[in-house]
Motif scaffolding. Structure first.
Motif, PDB file in Angstrom:
ATOM      1  N   ARG A  86       0.881  -1.170   0.000  1.00 32.92           N
ATOM      2  CA  ARG A  86       0.000   0.000   0.000  1.00 32.92           C
ATOM      3  C   ARG A  86       0.920   1.222   0.000  1.00 32.92           C
ATOM      4  N   ILE A  87       0.667   2.137  -0.928  1.00 32.13           N
ATOM      5  CA  ILE A  87       1.544   3.295  -1.104  1.00 32.13           C
ATOM      6  C   ILE A  87       0.708   4.562  -1.033  1.00 32.13           C
ATOM      7  N   LEU A  88       1.183   5.541  -0.274  1.00 30.90           N
ATOM      8  CA  LEU A  88       0.512   6.825  -0.132  1.00 30.90           C
ATOM      9  C   LEU A  88       1.385   7.927  -0.710  1.00 30.90           C
ATOM     10  N   ASP A  89       0.821   8.699  -1.638  1.00 26.55           N
ATOM     11  CA  ASP A  89       1.499   9.882  -2.170  1.00 26.55           C
ATOM     12  C   ASP A  89       0.902  11.101  -1.476  1.00 26.55           C
ATOM     13  N   ALA A  90       1.678  11.692  -0.570  1.00 23.72           N
ATOM     14  CA  ALA A  90       1.208  12.804   0.258  1.00 23.72           C
ATOM     15  C   ALA A  90       1.485  14.123  -0.440  1.00 23.72           C
ATOM     16  N   GLY A  91       0.430  14.847  -0.813  1.00 24.15           N
ATOM     17  CA  GLY A  91       0.588  16.065  -1.590  1.00 24.15           C
ATOM     18  C   GLY A  91       0.866  15.731  -3.034  1.00 24.15           C
ATOM     19  N   CYS A  92      -0.018  14.949  -3.639  1.00 19.85           N
ATOM     20  CA  CYS A  92       0.241  14.351  -4.957  1.00 19.85           C
ATOM     21  C   CYS A  92       0.091  15.312  -6.114  1.00 19.85           C
ATOM     22  N   GLY A  93      -0.444  16.513  -5.874  1.00 24.92           N
ATOM     23  CA  GLY A  93      -0.664  17.443  -6.979  1.00 24.92           C
ATOM     24  C   GLY A  93      -1.593  16.856  -8.016  1.00 24.92           C
ATOM     25  N   GLU A  94      -1.238  17.024  -9.295  1.00 25.86           N
ATOM     26  CA  GLU A  94      -2.120  16.532 -10.354  1.00 25.86           C
ATOM     27  C   GLU A  94      -1.856  15.069 -10.720  1.00 25.86           C
ATOM     28  N   GLY A  95      -1.089  14.372  -9.882  1.00 24.13           N
ATOM     29  CA  GLY A  95      -1.008  12.922  -9.968  1.00 24.13           C
ATOM     30  C   GLY A  95       0.000  12.328 -10.922  1.00 24.13           C
ATOM     31  N   TYR A  96       0.934  13.134 -11.416  1.00 23.16           N
ATOM     32  CA  TYR A  96       1.913  12.620 -12.378  1.00 23.16           C
ATOM     33  C   TYR A  96       2.752  11.496 -11.775  1.00 23.16           C
ATOM     34  N   TYR A  97       3.349  11.733 -10.623  1.00 24.07           N
ATOM     35  CA  TYR A  97       4.207  10.730  -9.990  1.00 24.07           C
ATOM     36  C   TYR A  97       3.384   9.543  -9.495  1.00 24.07           C
ATOM     37  N   THR A  98       2.234   9.828  -8.911  1.00 23.95           N
ATOM     38  CA  THR A  98       1.364   8.774  -8.391  1.00 23.95           C
ATOM     39  C   THR A  98       0.970   7.804  -9.493  1.00 23.95           C
ATOM     40  N   SER A  99       0.558   8.328 -10.617  1.00 19.28           N
ATOM     41  CA  SER A  99       0.139   7.486 -11.731  1.00 19.28           C
ATOM     42  C   SER A  99       1.306   6.684 -12.291  1.00 19.28           C
ATOM     43  N   GLY A 100       2.476   7.307 -12.347  1.00 20.69           N
ATOM     44  CA  GLY A 100       3.659   6.586 -12.819  1.00 20.69           C
ATOM     45  C   GLY A 100       3.980   5.400 -11.945  1.00 20.69           C
ATOM     46  N   ILE A 101       3.825   5.567 -10.639  1.00 29.00           N
ATOM     47  CA  ILE A 101       4.075   4.463  -9.707  1.00 29.00           C
ATOM     48  C   ILE A 101       3.061   3.348  -9.911  1.00 29.00           C
ATOM     49  N   LYS A 102       1.774   3.705  -9.999  1.00 29.15           N
ATOM     50  CA  LYS A 102       0.730   2.694 -10.171  1.00 29.15           C
ATOM     51  C   LYS A 102       0.889   1.938 -11.479  1.00 29.15           C
TER      52      LYS A 102
ATOM     53  N   LYS B 233      -8.354  12.215 -13.690  1.00 27.24           N
ATOM     54  CA  LYS B 233      -8.395  11.916 -15.113  1.00 27.24           C
ATOM     55  C   LYS B 233      -7.225  11.045 -15.554  1.00 27.24           C
ATOM     56  N   ARG B 234      -6.196  10.968 -14.731  1.00 26.53           N
ATOM     57  CA  ARG B 234      -4.993  10.228 -15.108  1.00 26.53           C
ATOM     58  C   ARG B 234      -5.160   8.720 -14.935  1.00 26.53           C
ATOM     59  N   ASN B 235      -5.707   8.304 -13.792  1.00 28.92           N
ATOM     60  CA  ASN B 235      -5.736   6.878 -13.483  1.00 28.92           C
ATOM     61  C   ASN B 235      -6.906   6.585 -12.558  1.00 28.92           C
ATOM     62  N   LYS B 236      -7.847   5.779 -13.015  1.00 22.65           N
ATOM     63  CA  LYS B 236      -9.043   5.469 -12.240  1.00 22.65           C
ATOM     64  C   LYS B 236      -8.791   4.386 -11.189  1.00 22.65           C
ATOM     65  N   ALA B 237      -7.616   3.763 -11.211  1.00 27.84           N
ATOM     66  CA  ALA B 237      -7.318   2.680 -10.274  1.00 27.84           C
ATOM     67  C   ALA B 237      -6.691   3.182  -8.976  1.00 27.84           C
ATOM     68  N   ILE B 238      -6.571   4.500  -8.829  1.00 31.42           N
ATOM     69  CA  ILE B 238      -5.971   5.106  -7.641  1.00 31.42           C
ATOM     70  C   ILE B 238      -7.059   5.733  -6.793  1.00 31.42           C
ATOM     71  N   GLU B 239      -6.934   5.626  -5.471  1.00 32.65           N
ATOM     72  CA  GLU B 239      -7.870   6.302  -4.564  1.00 32.65           C
ATOM     73  C   GLU B 239      -7.413   7.740  -4.411  1.00 32.65           C
ATOM     74  N   TRP B 240      -8.158   8.677  -4.997  1.00 31.51           N
ATOM     75  CA  TRP B 240      -7.815  10.096  -4.956  1.00 31.51           C
ATOM     76  C   TRP B 240      -8.647  10.788  -3.883  1.00 31.51           C
ATOM     77  N   LEU B 241      -7.994  11.623  -3.091  1.00 31.44           N
ATOM     78  CA  LEU B 241      -8.666  12.317  -1.997  1.00 31.44           C
ATOM     79  C   LEU B 241      -8.300  13.798  -1.982  1.00 31.44           C
ATOM     80  N   VAL B 242      -9.272  14.637  -1.690  1.00 29.09           N
ATOM     81  CA  VAL B 242      -8.970  16.013  -1.281  1.00 29.09           C
ATOM     82  C   VAL B 242      -8.816  15.961   0.230  1.00 29.09           C
ATOM     83  N   ALA B 243      -7.631  16.281   0.730  1.00 24.44           N
ATOM     84  CA  ALA B 243      -7.350  16.140   2.162  1.00 24.44           C
ATOM     85  C   ALA B 243      -6.147  16.984   2.536  1.00 24.44           C
TER      86      ALA B 243
END
Length: 279
Positions: free
Chosen positions: A90-106, A129-139
């Motif tokens: 399980r991986i958490l991207d803290a402060g992921c912005g628009e998800g570029y790095y997060t999506s690359g990891i997934k 819009k980048r990856n529907k397989a990631i749990e995205w949160l406003v937090a």
């Protein structure tokens, strides 16, 4: 292996219910049409629209999509793979912005469960819009709507860290990967803006490192990128906090440059949790 969410109001576990997340006290959070959850109550915001605005998010999306920071993604993936248990991470991207790095990891660690959050709603809209397989949160990083001791790795890329919250959601023996600007990061850009340019203090975040985290290793990621058009130069400027320090004359000079060689250097550090101190 789903991400375990926590109610931001009463801190009880959230369960999925159709297109909502609900706790036992009946606090309900509806999923947006794009699939993300907004778990940042309005009474916990410091401003009406915290974080990056739409202009900064669009600039960052255009710029990163050209692959200028791909070496960062590659280094992160190599490090996450070295931690082992790739299939069950399980991986958490803290402060992921628009998800570029997060999506690359997934995309590279397909069997992992990945969660990315950011305080800026425009950023999470773009990330969705980048990856529907990631749990995205406003937090908010200072109060994570996530249950304790579930993540194998927490990554923080050019973003604010909250050590106690990172430790709380990290499994015992889990890892934190922190990436910060190197001392001479984007030096050419900064020299074009400021009369006096000081090196970034690379060790600033180590001053308040809690006792239950141990620094394992440090790595420098260095890259030279060629920006070949005005749009790329202006997007780089707009995606950084330096944008707010540029006057009209400097802006004009930057926008008239046709091409630009830019060095960037990042300091990557990873930590391992030893003990936990729950609040």
């Amino acid at each position: 292996m789903s991400i375990l969410l926590r109610c931001p109001v009463c801190y009880e576990a959230l369960r999925s219910e159709q297109k909502s997340a609900v706790c036992k006290n009946n606090h309900r959070f509806d999923r947006a049409r794009q699939g993300y959850l907004n778990l940042l109550p309005s009474n916990k915001k410091r401003s009406k629209n915290p974080g990056d605005d739409q202009m900064m998010v669009e600039a960052r999306t255009r710029f990163l999509n050209h692959g200028y920071y791909q070496p960062v993604v590659d280094a992160l993936i190599d490090k996450l793979k070295s931690f082992g248990n790739e299939a069950s991470q399980r991986i958490l991207d803290a402060g992921c912005g628009e998800g570029y790095y997060t999506s690359g990891i997934k995309e590279q660690l397909k069997d992992s469960s990945v969660c990315g959050f950011d305080i800026a709603k425009p950023a999470i809209l773009a990330a969705s819009k980048r990856n529907k397989a990631i749990e995205w949160l406003v937090a908010s990083v200072s109060e994570l709507p996530l249950m304790d001791e579930q993540f194998d790795a927490v990554i923080s890329i050019f973003s604010r860290s909250d050590w106690p919250e990172f430790v709380r959601v990290l499994k015992p023996g889990g890892h934190i990967v922190l990436l910060t600007p190197g001392q001479n990061h984007l030096m050419a850009l900064r020299r074009a803006i400021y009369d006096e340019v000081r090196p970034y203090p690379e060790d600033k975040r180590l001053q308040d490192l809690p006792e239950d985290l141990a620094l394992l290793e440090s790595q420098t990621i260095h890259h030279l990128m060629m920006l070949e058009n005005t749009q790329a130069i202006m997007d780089l400027l707009a995606m950084t906090p330096h944008y707010w320090h540029v006057n009209a004359g400097q802006n004009s000079n930057l926008s008239n440059w046709v091409s630009w060689n830019v060095n960037w250097k990042c300091a990557c550090r990873w930590y391992k949790s030893t003990t936990h101190q729950h609040r």
